[in-house]
Design an enzyme around this catalytic site. Structure first.
Site, PDB file in Angstrom:
ATOM      1  N   CYS A  91       1.032  -1.155  -0.185  1.00  0.00           N
ATOM      2  CA  CYS A  91      -0.277   0.020  -0.564  1.00  0.00           C
ATOM      3  C   CYS A  91       1.346   1.254   0.001  1.00  0.00           C
ATOM      4  CB  CYS A  91      -1.077   0.275   1.427  1.00  0.00           C
ATOM      5  SG  CYS A  91      -0.073  -0.235   2.855  1.00  0.00           S
ATOM      6  N   LYS A  92       0.814   1.837   0.515  1.00  0.00           N
ATOM      7  CA  LYS A  92       1.260   3.434   1.000  1.00  0.00           C
ATOM      8  C   LYS A  92       2.482   3.333   1.267  1.00  0.00           C
ATOM      9  CE  LYS A  92       1.143   8.703   0.155  1.00  0.00           C
ATOM     10  NZ  LYS A  92       0.895   9.379   0.797  1.00  0.00           N
TER      11      LYS A  92
END
Length: 131
Positions: A91-92
């Site tokens: 993800c981020k």
């Protein structure tokens, strides 16, 4: 005094259990992820970006499929993945991929690799992304 000891003991147990990765989940560094994805150490790996479609559209890892962990149908969509093949999630920064890895583990996936620090750490290492 006994109450304080009991509270500390319970707090410690809760914190310890929360910090343990789910069964079958391995944290990998950006370089380890890069080696697996681009050098094909795992020729049958499945790479999943668990961010939103908007985030995926800005940049993502080559050959990653986008299955957002916050979507209601996340579990239904990941059923299309092969449980017998390695799954790399990111993800981020690592929070959502950790949650996705936990869900995958609960669903019976056994080879789950969570990119430590997410795509942010990947980019900080100067590793390639795709738009």
């Amino acid at each position: 005094m006994k109450k304080l000891f009991f509270i500390l003991l319970i707090s410690s147990a809760v914190l310890t259990s929360c910090s343990q990765p789910a069964k079958g989940v391995h944290s990998v560094s950006p370089q380890e992820g890069y080696d697996a994805v681009y050098n094909k150490k795992e020729s049958s790996l499945q790479l999943v970006d668990v961010r939103t479609a908007e985030e995926y559209g800005v940049s993502h890892l080559k050959d990653a499929q986008n299955i957002c962990v916050t979507d209601d149908d996340f579990q239904e969509k990941v059923k299309t993945l092969d449980k017998d093949k390695p799954v790399y999630v990111y993800c981020k920064k690592g929070g959502r991929s950790s949650r996705a890895a936990e869900i995958l583990s609960e669903m019976g996936f056994t080879q789950i690799y969570d990119l430590s620090g997410g795509i942010t750490a990947w980019e900080e290492e100067g590793l390639q992304t795709t738009q």
